[in-house]
Design a protein around this motif. Structure first.
Motif, PDB file in Angstrom:
ATOM      1  N   HIS A 141       0.635  -1.253  -0.004  1.00 24.03           N
ATOM      2  CA  HIS A 141       0.023   0.012   0.190  1.00 24.03           C
ATOM      3  C   HIS A 141       0.835   1.292   0.078  1.00 24.03           C
ATOM      4  O   HIS A 141       0.236   2.371  -0.208  1.00 24.03           O
ATOM      5  CB  HIS A 141      -0.974   0.083   1.283  1.00 24.03           C
ATOM      6  N   ALA A 142       1.910   1.110   0.112  1.00 27.18           N
ATOM      7  CA  ALA A 142       3.144   2.281  -0.037  1.00 27.18           C
ATOM      8  C   ALA A 142       3.014   2.957  -1.357  1.00 27.18           C
ATOM      9  O   ALA A 142       3.257   1.948  -2.282  1.00 27.18           O
ATOM     10  CB  ALA A 142       4.514   1.961   0.498  1.00 27.18           C
ATOM     11  N   THR A 143       2.741   4.073  -1.360  1.00 25.36           N
ATOM     12  CA  THR A 143       2.869   4.670  -2.966  1.00 25.36           C
ATOM     13  C   THR A 143       3.935   5.650  -2.942  1.00 25.36           C
ATOM     14  O   THR A 143       4.666   6.300  -2.299  1.00 25.36           O
ATOM     15  CB  THR A 143       1.769   5.814  -2.820  1.00 25.36           C
ATOM     16  N   THR A 144       4.766   5.113  -4.167  1.00 21.98           N
ATOM     17  CA  THR A 144       6.058   5.487  -4.455  1.00 21.98           C
ATOM     18  C   THR A 144       5.803   7.123  -5.227  1.00 21.98           C
ATOM     19  O   THR A 144       4.554   7.230  -5.502  1.00 21.98           O
ATOM     20  CB  THR A 144       6.996   4.835  -5.513  1.00 21.98           C
ATOM     21  N   ALA A 145       6.730   7.779  -5.196  1.00 21.76           N
ATOM     22  CA  ALA A 145       6.731   9.325  -5.949  1.00 21.76           C
ATOM     23  C   ALA A 145       6.339   8.988  -7.490  1.00 21.76           C
ATOM     24  O   ALA A 145       5.531   9.930  -7.866  1.00 21.76           O
ATOM     25  CB  ALA A 145       8.003   9.892  -6.128  1.00 21.76           C
ATOM     26  N   GLN A 146       6.651   7.871  -8.030  1.00 25.65           N
ATOM     27  CA  GLN A 146       6.291   7.852  -9.705  1.00 25.65           C
ATOM     28  C   GLN A 146       4.835   7.438  -9.618  1.00 25.65           C
ATOM     29  O   GLN A 146       4.210   7.783 -10.360  1.00 25.65           O
ATOM     30  CB  GLN A 146       7.284   6.797 -10.102  1.00 25.65           C
ATOM     31  N   GLN A 147       4.458   6.626  -8.741  1.00 27.90           N
ATOM     32  CA  GLN A 147       2.819   6.501  -8.630  1.00 27.90           C
ATOM     33  C   GLN A 147       1.981   7.574  -8.342  1.00 27.90           C
ATOM     34  O   GLN A 147       1.000   7.799  -8.957  1.00 27.90           O
ATOM     35  CB  GLN A 147       2.674   5.354  -7.752  1.00 27.90           C
ATOM     36  N   SER A 148       2.595   8.442  -7.331  1.00 29.63           N
ATOM     37  CA  SER A 148       1.887   9.793  -7.063  1.00 29.63           C
ATOM     38  C   SER A 148       1.638  10.611  -8.386  1.00 29.63           C
ATOM     39  O   SER A 148       0.781  11.267  -8.927  1.00 29.63           O
ATOM     40  CB  SER A 148       2.357  10.282  -5.845  1.00 29.63           C
ATOM     41  N   LYS A 149       2.828  10.547  -9.304  1.00 33.44           N
ATOM     42  CA  LYS A 149       3.049  11.420 -10.283  1.00 33.44           C
ATOM     43  C   LYS A 149       1.984  10.935 -11.349  1.00 33.44           C
ATOM     44  O   LYS A 149       1.249  11.410 -12.134  1.00 33.44           O
ATOM     45  CB  LYS A 149       4.517  11.243 -10.891  1.00 33.44           C
ATOM     46  N   MET A 150       1.989   9.489 -11.539  1.00 33.04           N
ATOM     47  CA  MET A 150       0.945   8.730 -12.474  1.00 33.04           C
ATOM     48  C   MET A 150      -0.367   9.167 -12.026  1.00 33.04           C
ATOM     49  O   MET A 150      -1.069   9.544 -12.995  1.00 33.04           O
ATOM     50  CB  MET A 150       1.300   7.431 -12.376  1.00 33.04           C
ATOM     51  N   THR A 151      -0.641   9.146 -10.878  1.00 35.04           N
ATOM     52  CA  THR A 151      -2.112   9.412 -10.518  1.00 35.04           C
ATOM     53  C   THR A 151      -2.507  10.876 -10.821  1.00 35.04           C
ATOM     54  O   THR A 151      -3.475  11.335 -11.256  1.00 35.04           O
ATOM     55  CB  THR A 151      -2.260   9.296  -8.942  1.00 35.04           C
ATOM     56  N   SER A 152      -1.598  11.820 -10.575  1.00 30.64           N
ATOM     57  CA  SER A 152      -1.713  13.185 -10.818  1.00 30.64           C
ATOM     58  C   SER A 152      -1.998  13.603 -12.158  1.00 30.64           C
ATOM     59  O   SER A 152      -2.823  14.235 -12.704  1.00 30.64           O
ATOM     60  CB  SER A 152      -0.505  13.953 -10.316  1.00 30.64           C
ATOM     61  N   CYS A 153      -1.132  12.905 -13.061  1.00 32.59           N
ATOM     62  CA  CYS A 153      -1.003  13.014 -14.524  1.00 32.59           C
ATOM     63  C   CYS A 153      -2.489  12.274 -15.148  1.00 32.59           C
ATOM     64  O   CYS A 153      -2.969  13.119 -16.176  1.00 32.59           O
ATOM     65  CB  CYS A 153       0.317  12.475 -15.198  1.00 32.59           C
ATOM     66  N   ASN A 154      -2.691  11.458 -14.579  1.00 28.76           N
ATOM     67  CA  ASN A 154      -3.961  10.837 -15.282  1.00 28.76           C
ATOM     68  C   ASN A 154      -5.018  11.712 -14.840  1.00 28.76           C
ATOM     69  O   ASN A 154      -6.041  11.882 -15.681  1.00 28.76           O
ATOM     70  CB  ASN A 154      -4.161   9.395 -14.487  1.00 28.76           C
ATOM     71  N   LYS A 155      -5.292  12.181 -13.579  1.00 28.45           N
ATOM     72  CA  LYS A 155      -6.203  13.375 -13.396  1.00 28.45           C
ATOM     73  C   LYS A 155      -6.376  14.476 -14.066  1.00 28.45           C
ATOM     74  O   LYS A 155      -7.254  14.964 -14.660  1.00 28.45           O
ATOM     75  CB  LYS A 155      -6.207  13.612 -11.637  1.00 28.45           C
ATOM     76  N   ASP A 156      -4.975  14.961 -14.520  1.00 33.35           N
ATOM     77  CA  ASP A 156      -4.960  16.116 -15.399  1.00 33.35           C
ATOM     78  C   ASP A 156      -5.321  15.716 -16.849  1.00 33.35           C
ATOM     79  O   ASP A 156      -5.700  16.710 -17.723  1.00 33.35           O
ATOM     80  CB  ASP A 156      -3.457  16.772 -15.008  1.00 33.35           C
ATOM     81  N   ALA A 157      -5.240  14.551 -17.194  1.00 35.25           N
ATOM     82  CA  ALA A 157      -5.269  14.105 -18.668  1.00 35.25           C
ATOM     83  C   ALA A 157      -6.938  13.845 -19.005  1.00 35.25           C
ATOM     84  O   ALA A 157      -7.169  13.426 -19.997  1.00 35.25           O
ATOM     85  CB  ALA A 157      -4.436  12.898 -18.836  1.00 35.25           C
ATOM     86  N   THR A 158      -7.598  13.967 -18.080  1.00 34.00           N
ATOM     87  CA  THR A 158      -9.266  13.725 -17.988  1.00 34.00           C
ATOM     88  C   THR A 158      -9.727  14.354 -19.421  1.00 34.00           C
ATOM     89  O   THR A 158      -9.400  15.635 -19.369  1.00 34.00           O
ATOM     90  CB  THR A 158      -9.848  14.211 -16.526  1.00 34.00           C
ATOM     91  N   GLY A 159     -10.503  13.808 -20.059  1.00 37.53           N
ATOM     92  CA  GLY A 159     -10.840  14.404 -21.452  1.00 37.53           C
ATOM     93  C   GLY A 159      -9.932  14.525 -22.456  1.00 37.53           C
ATOM     94  O   GLY A 159     -10.475  14.732 -23.745  1.00 37.53           O
ATOM     95  N   LYS A 160      -8.843  14.096 -22.475  1.00 38.93           N
ATOM     96  CA  LYS A 160      -7.807  14.075 -23.681  1.00 38.93           C
ATOM     97  C   LYS A 160      -7.889  12.509 -24.118  1.00 38.93           C
ATOM     98  O   LYS A 160      -8.157  11.602 -23.386  1.00 38.93           O
ATOM     99  CB  LYS A 160      -6.595  14.046 -23.238  1.00 38.93           C
ATOM    100  N   LYS A 161      -7.876  12.371 -25.534  1.00 30.01           N
ATOM    101  CA  LYS A 161      -7.881  11.031 -25.962  1.00 30.01           C
ATOM    102  C   LYS A 161      -6.820  10.879 -27.151  1.00 30.01           C
ATOM    103  O   LYS A 161      -6.146  11.682 -27.742  1.00 30.01           O
ATOM    104  CB  LYS A 161      -9.186  10.693 -26.663  1.00 30.01           C
ATOM    105  N   GLY A 162      -6.533   9.581 -27.364  1.00 25.60           N
ATOM    106  CA  GLY A 162      -5.324   9.149 -28.531  1.00 25.60           C
ATOM    107  C   GLY A 162      -4.164   9.659 -28.508  1.00 25.60           C
ATOM    108  O   GLY A 162      -3.493   9.838 -27.373  1.00 25.60           O
TER     109      GLY A 162
END
Length: 94
Positions: free
Chosen positions: A18-39
């Motif tokens: 359950h420990a979150t690495t910095a890269q996993q946190s970054k991935m979560t943040s980037c995924n959230k910011d990419a909402t609505g973008k496709k392809g």
């Protein structure tokens, strides 16, 4: 005692999962910011977002002890051996 050690051995790996690495946190943040973008637009955004360096505010700050060490090191320039050890010990205790 054996039961305690066994319980700890079983719980510890679960906690590590359950420990979150910095890269996993970054991935979560980037995924959230990419909402609505496709392809291709999303791919390009994710590539840029994940490869970006952290902002200055997110960079690791020096602790007061690290700052003191830098100052003492600068003051001890030119000293060697026991003289340097004694000076550094005194300087870091201040």
């Amino acid at each position: 005692m054996k039961k305690l050690v066994l319980a700890f051995a079983l719980i510890c790996p679960v906690m590590m999962v359950h420990a979150t690495t910095a890269q996993q946190s970054k991935m979560t943040s980037c995924n959230k910011d990419a909402t609505g973008k496709k392809g291709d637009e999303r791919k390009a955004f994710m590539k840029e977002c994940l490869s970006a360096k952290p902002a200055v505010a997110e960079e690791k700050k020096s602790t007061p002890q690290q700052e003191k060490m830098k100052t003492c090191n600068a003051d001890a320039k030119g000293m060697k051996g026991d003289e340097r050890k004694k000076f550094m010990s005194t300087c870091l205790k201040k």
